[in-house]
Write a protein that holds these residues in place. Structure first.
Motif, PDB file in Angstrom:
ATOM      1  N   GLY A 256      45.847  29.469  41.734  1.00 12.69           N
ATOM      2  CA  GLY A 256      44.850  28.401  41.699  1.00 12.69           C
ATOM      3  C   GLY A 256      44.780  27.677  40.367  1.00 12.69           C
ATOM      4  N   SER A 257      45.672  28.013  39.421  1.00 15.70           N
ATOM      5  CA  SER A 257      45.607  27.406  38.086  1.00 15.70           C
ATOM      6  C   SER A 257      46.320  26.062  37.971  1.00 15.70           C
ATOM      7  CB  SER A 257      46.174  28.374  37.036  1.00 15.70           C
ATOM      8  OG  SER A 257      47.548  28.608  37.268  1.00 15.70           O
ATOM      9  N   GLY A 258      47.042  25.642  39.002  1.00 18.78           N
ATOM     10  CA  GLY A 258      47.725  24.350  38.965  1.00 18.78           C
ATOM     11  C   GLY A 258      49.222  24.428  38.765  1.00 18.78           C
ATOM     12  N   LYS A 259      49.803  25.588  38.980  1.00 21.73           N
ATOM     13  CA  LYS A 259      51.246  25.782  38.758  1.00 21.73           C
ATOM     14  C   LYS A 259      52.104  24.865  39.618  1.00 21.73           C
ATOM     15  CE  LYS A 259      51.014  30.034  39.931  1.00 21.73           C
ATOM     16  NZ  LYS A 259      49.575  29.892  40.230  1.00 21.73           N
ATOM     17  N   THR A 260      51.799  24.814  40.903  1.00 21.26           N
ATOM     18  CA  THR A 260      52.619  24.027  41.827  1.00 21.26           C
ATOM     19  C   THR A 260      52.546  22.540  41.488  1.00 21.26           C
ATOM     20  OG1 THR A 260      52.232  25.682  43.540  1.00 21.26           O
ATOM     21  CG2 THR A 260      53.057  23.540  44.274  1.00 21.26           C
ATOM     22  N   THR A 261      51.355  22.057  41.195  1.00 23.18           N
ATOM     23  CA  THR A 261      51.177  20.642  40.839  1.00 23.18           C
ATOM     24  C   THR A 261      51.915  20.324  39.548  1.00 23.18           C
ATOM     25  OG1 THR A 261      49.043  20.591  41.949  1.00 23.18           O
ATOM     26  CG2 THR A 261      49.460  18.866  40.305  1.00 23.18           C
TER      27      THR A 261
ATOM     28  N   ALA B 227      41.021  33.424  35.160  1.00 21.23           N
ATOM     29  CA  ALA B 227      41.182  33.953  36.514  1.00 21.23           C
ATOM     30  C   ALA B 227      40.022  33.583  37.427  1.00 21.23           C
ATOM     31  CB  ALA B 227      41.354  35.475  36.467  1.00 21.23           C
ATOM     32  N   VAL B 228      38.793  33.606  36.928  1.00 21.42           N
ATOM     33  CA  VAL B 228      37.624  33.302  37.760  1.00 21.42           C
ATOM     34  C   VAL B 228      37.639  31.842  38.197  1.00 21.42           C
ATOM     35  CG1 VAL B 228      35.097  33.175  37.783  1.00 21.42           C
ATOM     36  CG2 VAL B 228      36.231  35.160  36.773  1.00 21.42           C
ATOM     37  N   SER B 229      37.898  30.928  37.263  1.00 25.96           N
ATOM     38  CA  SER B 229      37.940  29.502  37.601  1.00 25.96           C
ATOM     39  C   SER B 229      39.105  29.198  38.537  1.00 25.96           C
ATOM     40  CB  SER B 229      38.061  28.657  36.332  1.00 25.96           C
ATOM     41  OG  SER B 229      36.956  28.848  35.492  1.00 25.96           O
ATOM     42  N   ALA B 230      40.245  29.818  38.282  1.00 27.73           N
ATOM     43  CA  ALA B 230      41.418  29.598  39.131  1.00 27.73           C
ATOM     44  C   ALA B 230      41.135  30.095  40.551  1.00 27.73           C
ATOM     45  CB  ALA B 230      42.633  30.295  38.539  1.00 27.73           C
ATOM     46  N   ARG B 231      40.505  31.258  40.658  1.00 33.75           N
ATOM     47  CA  ARG B 231      40.197  31.799  41.987  1.00 33.75           C
ATOM     48  C   ARG B 231      39.235  30.880  42.731  1.00 33.75           C
ATOM     49  NH1 ARG B 231      37.741  37.744  43.692  1.00 33.75           N
ATOM     50  NH2 ARG B 231      37.507  37.217  45.895  1.00 33.75           N
ATOM     51  N   ARG B 232      38.214  30.392  42.037  1.00 30.92           N
ATOM     52  CA  ARG B 232      37.269  29.457  42.681  1.00 30.92           C
ATOM     53  C   ARG B 232      38.012  28.231  43.215  1.00 30.92           C
ATOM     54  NH1 ARG B 232      33.011  30.804  38.827  1.00 30.92           N
ATOM     55  NH2 ARG B 232      33.909  29.276  37.401  1.00 30.92           N
ATOM     56  N   ARG B 233      38.924  27.698  42.397  1.00 23.36           N
ATOM     57  CA  ARG B 233      39.696  26.525  42.817  1.00 23.36           C
ATOM     58  C   ARG B 233      40.560  26.866  44.037  1.00 23.36           C
ATOM     59  NH1 ARG B 233      43.910  24.001  38.691  1.00 23.36           N
ATOM     60  NH2 ARG B 233      42.112  23.032  37.741  1.00 23.36           N
ATOM     61  N   GLY B 234      41.211  28.031  43.990  1.00 23.54           N
ATOM     62  CA  GLY B 234      42.057  28.445  45.108  1.00 23.54           C
ATOM     63  C   GLY B 234      41.268  28.667  46.384  1.00 23.54           C
TER      64      GLY B 234
ATOM     65  N   GLY C   8      39.910  27.442  51.780  1.00 23.82           N
ATOM     66  CA  GLY C   8      38.837  27.522  52.767  1.00 23.82           C
ATOM     67  C   GLY C   8      38.329  28.936  52.990  1.00 23.82           C
ATOM     68  N   PRO C   9      37.165  29.045  53.641  1.00 24.77           N
ATOM     69  CA  PRO C   9      36.509  30.344  53.814  1.00 24.77           C
ATOM     70  C   PRO C   9      37.289  31.338  54.679  1.00 24.77           C
ATOM     71  CG  PRO C   9      35.340  28.628  55.022  1.00 24.77           C
ATOM     72  CD  PRO C   9      36.389  27.952  54.208  1.00 24.77           C
ATOM     73  N   GLU C  10      38.174  30.850  55.536  1.00 26.96           N
ATOM     74  CA  GLU C  10      38.924  31.771  56.402  1.00 26.96           C
ATOM     75  C   GLU C  10      39.870  32.672  55.619  1.00 26.96           C
ATOM     76  OE1 GLU C  10      40.909  27.748  56.357  1.00 26.96           O
ATOM     77  OE2 GLU C  10      38.895  28.433  56.838  1.00 26.96           O
ATOM     78  N   LEU C  11      40.175  32.325  54.370  1.00 26.96           N
ATOM     79  CA  LEU C  11      41.066  33.156  53.560  1.00 26.96           C
ATOM     80  C   LEU C  11      40.320  33.941  52.470  1.00 26.96           C
ATOM     81  CD1 LEU C  11      44.256  30.915  53.191  1.00 26.96           C
ATOM     82  CD2 LEU C  11      43.857  32.837  54.719  1.00 26.96           C
TER      83      LEU C  11
END
Length: 192
Positions: A28-33, A130-137, A142-145
């Motif tokens: 969720g940290s933006g690696k792919t982008t 890690a906390v901010s990245a997880r929130r973004r991810g 979505g909630p299903e994951l």
């Protein structure tokens, strides 16, 4: 971005004729982008997504697949073909081709791991806790994951506790803005 691209092109090859560059950081940290932007700045450099090599049962058990299916052919100057894991079907379904280009990016959590560093020309780290990245991810997925994320967060924390990549990153990128953090490009990374 063009400065980093030029610097990466100027590095000595580390995997046969290829300069292998890891883009690492928390999920969720933006690696792919960032990897997509860097690949474009490099004129269309190939990107290996570790999500294609990891599985539900082996979040970090992809090193052998990466080595055999990608690194061995690239080191020999040949294009690589690797299996692609389907996270919905829960099995490998399909393949991806990785040309033996001057620079190849490997993006994903753990891309800068100890076992790969001898073949890496550079480790790039996405600076987002890690906390901010997880929130973004979690917002992205979505909630299903949510259950998946809970298990993932434990596995990721254990991985980085045992094998941190950040200390070996010569380039760090702000995970919010995508900007390269000053005084990191050009610093030499340490191998172990």
């Amino acid at each position: 971005m063009s400065t980093l691209a030029a610097e990466l092109r100027a590095l000595p090859p580390t995997c046969g004729p290829v300069r292998l560059v890891a883009v690492d950081g928390h999920a969720g940290s933006g690696k792919t982008t960032f990897a997509a932007r860097l690949a474009a700045a490099l004129g269309g450099a190939p990107v290996v997504h570790l999500d294609d090599l990891a599985t539900h049962s082996e979040f970090f058990g992809w090193t052998g697949r990466l080595r055999e299916q990608v690194l061995v052919p690239l080191a020999a100057g040949r294009d690589a073909v690797h299996q692609v894991y389907d996270w919905t079907l829960r099995r490998f379904a399909g393949t991806a081709t990785v040309p033996a280009a001057p620079v190849v990016l490997v993006e994903g959590v753990g891309a800068g791991r100890r076992e790969l560093r001898p073949q890496l020309a550079r480790v790039v780290w996405m600076e987002l806790d890690a906390v901010s990245a997880r929130r973004r991810g979690e917002r992205r997925d979505g909630p299903e994951l949510a259950g998946f994320w809970a298990g993932w967060a434990r596995a990721e924390a254990a991985h980085f506790a045992a094998d941190p990549s950040r200390p070996y990153a010569a380039t760090r990128v702000d995970g919010v803005t995508g900007r390269i953090i000053p005084a990191t490009v050009g610093e030499s990374s340490t191998s172990s």
